[in-house]
Design an enzyme around this catalytic site. Structure first.
Site, PDB file in Angstrom:
ATOM      1  N   ASN A  87       0.814  -1.222   0.000  1.00 25.75           N
ATOM      2  CA  ASN A  87       0.000   0.000   0.000  1.00 25.75           C
ATOM      3  C   ASN A  87       0.847   1.272   0.000  1.00 25.75           C
ATOM      4  O   ASN A  87       0.385   2.311  -0.472  1.00 25.75           O
ATOM      5  CB  ASN A  87      -0.915  -0.027   1.239  1.00 25.75           C
ATOM      6  CG  ASN A  87      -1.532   1.325   1.518  1.00 25.75           C
ATOM      7  OD1 ASN A  87      -2.471   1.750   0.842  1.00 25.75           O
ATOM      8  ND2 ASN A  87      -0.987   2.041   2.499  1.00 25.75           N
ATOM      9  N   SER A 138      -3.191   0.099  -6.186  1.00 26.26           N
ATOM     10  CA  SER A 138      -2.938   0.843  -7.417  1.00 26.26           C
ATOM     11  C   SER A 138      -3.784   2.120  -7.393  1.00 26.26           C
ATOM     12  O   SER A 138      -4.059   2.676  -6.319  1.00 26.26           O
ATOM     13  CB  SER A 138      -3.265  -0.064  -8.610  1.00 26.26           C
ATOM     14  OG  SER A 138      -2.996   0.593  -9.812  1.00 26.26           O
ATOM     15  N   TYR A 152       3.903   9.089 -11.214  1.00 26.94           N
ATOM     16  CA  TYR A 152       2.975   8.290 -10.406  1.00 26.94           C
ATOM     17  C   TYR A 152       2.133   7.360 -11.276  1.00 26.94           C
ATOM     18  O   TYR A 152       1.998   6.163 -10.988  1.00 26.94           O
ATOM     19  CB  TYR A 152       2.083   9.247  -9.626  1.00 26.94           C
ATOM     20  CG  TYR A 152       1.005   8.613  -8.776  1.00 26.94           C
ATOM     21  CD1 TYR A 152       1.309   8.025  -7.554  1.00 26.94           C
ATOM     22  CD2 TYR A 152      -0.343   8.636  -9.171  1.00 26.94           C
ATOM     23  CE1 TYR A 152       0.310   7.472  -6.757  1.00 26.94           C
ATOM     24  CE2 TYR A 152      -1.337   8.088  -8.382  1.00 26.94           C
ATOM     25  CZ  TYR A 152      -1.007   7.499  -7.174  1.00 26.94           C
ATOM     26  OH  TYR A 152      -1.996   6.955  -6.389  1.00 26.94           O
ATOM     27  N   LYS A 156       2.015   3.276 -11.325  1.00 26.50           N
ATOM     28  CA  LYS A 156       0.830   2.463 -10.999  1.00 26.50           C
ATOM     29  C   LYS A 156       0.460   1.547 -12.170  1.00 26.50           C
ATOM     30  O   LYS A 156      -0.007   0.418 -11.957  1.00 26.50           O
ATOM     31  CB  LYS A 156      -0.344   3.357 -10.613  1.00 26.50           C
ATOM     32  CG  LYS A 156      -0.159   4.099  -9.282  1.00 26.50           C
ATOM     33  CD  LYS A 156       0.017   3.166  -8.090  1.00 26.50           C
ATOM     34  CE  LYS A 156      -0.015   3.922  -6.758  1.00 26.50           C
ATOM     35  NZ  LYS A 156       0.237   3.048  -5.599  1.00 26.50           N
ATOM     36  N   THR A 185      -6.988  11.918   2.129  1.00 24.06           N
ATOM     37  CA  THR A 185      -5.770  11.538   2.863  1.00 24.06           C
ATOM     38  C   THR A 185      -4.678  12.575   2.590  1.00 24.06           C
ATOM     39  O   THR A 185      -4.855  13.500   1.791  1.00 24.06           O
ATOM     40  CB  THR A 185      -5.251  10.168   2.389  1.00 24.06           C
ATOM     41  OG1 THR A 185      -4.849  10.315   1.021  1.00 24.06           O
ATOM     42  CG2 THR A 185      -6.288   9.075   2.518  1.00 24.06           C
TER      43      THR A 185
END
Ligand code: NAP
Length: 262
Positions: A87, A138, A152, A156, A185
């Site tokens: 994660n 992902s 990024y 992924k 988050t």
């Protein structure tokens, strides 16, 4: 029922911490890994206070020795390993390809791609013994084209293909790529605070708008689906890229009565 031992990277906050808390409530032995010792130990302490079993292992998934240490500590504490959740992730650098810093790209891939590879490699001997699972966290960015997110997004996309290859090579385990959706988050805060200069204005505004319109889900919602997958993802799904609200995933969530509490 014997309860699984689950190693979750990036469990000091966000989705990883939410998933660890839920898996702990479901009865798992939870091993939490990340670099921020204080935050990590606080989440582990909360799980234990709630009656669960947790261990915090401080480490950096971009370092091979740390990945081996995370797995070794898991096995030492709980006698084996059933599920690895890759994660831990970072979004930066947010920049066009033309001006992206090569060192920052290297750091992104070291955490987002090389980390899952190294943790998986360390975990495989134990996962094979228990017909275990690997769940790679992902993102929609793996298939969407978001200018400024090349490091990024391509990481992924690589993680999704890594998932397919691992599923093909390791037929005794179950391997899933999981898409948690947009969550409220620290990663989304980084996009809002540092993304303006690296993304086209209308793309950046979209992310600010989603936050201001309260459209970001609490991480507990995807965390519920992820926790249920760690316990129950069927082997037939191995190699798949599954979104948190996929009908089959939500059917499992209902069957096992996971509550996000969100
Ligand atoms: P977050 O709140 O920033 O949490 C990221 C976690 O990864 C933290 O616990 C961080 O802990 C850990 N981490 C980062 N680099 C690490 C490293 N080198 N070694 C060990 N741990 C490391 O982000 P999040 O939103 O929960 O993201 C979790 C996953 O969901 C990521 O894979 C992300 O790509 C994915 N995702 C997020 C969203 C979203 O909207 N937020 C959407 C799609 C996918 P330390 O800093 O303490 O090491």
């Amino acid at each position: 029922m014997t309860y699984p031992t689950i190693l979750i990277s990036g469990a000091s906050r966000g989705l990883g911490a939410a998933t660890a808390r839920i898996a702990g409530q479901m009865g798992a032995n939870v091993v939490l890994a990340a670099r921020s010792e204080g935050d990590l130990k606080a989440v582990a302490q909360d799980i234990e206070t709630a009656g669960g079993r947790a261990l915090a292992v401080v480490g950096d998934v971009s370092q091979a020795a740390d990945c081996q240490w995370m797995v070794a500590e898991t096995v030492r504490a709980f006698g084996g390993l059933d599920v690895l959740v890759n994660n831990a992730g970072v979004i930066e650098p947010i920049a066009p390809i033309a001006s992206g810093d090569p060192q920052a790209w290297r750091a992104n891939w070291a955490t987002n791609v090389h980390g899952p590879f190294m943790l998986t490699q360390a975990a495989l001997p134990y996962l094979r013994q228990r017909n275990g699972r690997v769940i790679n966290v992902s993102a929609g960015a793996a298939t969407k084209v978001i200018p400024g997110w090349a490091a990024y997004s391509s990481a992924k996309a690589a993680l999704n293909h890594f998932t397919r290859l691992l599923a093909k090579e390791e037929t005794d385990i179950t391997v899933i790529a999981f898409r948690p959706g947009a969550m409220d988050t620290a990663m989304q805060a980084t996009i809002r605070h540092k993304g303006a200069s690296g993304m086209p204005a209308e793309v950046y505004s979209h992310f600010v708008h989603r936050f201001e319109a309260d459209e970001l889900l609490p991480p507990q919602v995807a965390g519920c689906a992820l926790a249920v997958l760690t316990f129950h993802a069927p082997h037939e799904w191995s190699g798949a890229f599954l979104q948190w609200n996929n009908a089959q995933v939500q059917s499992l969530v209902r069957q096992y009565a996971c509550s996000s509490g969100a």
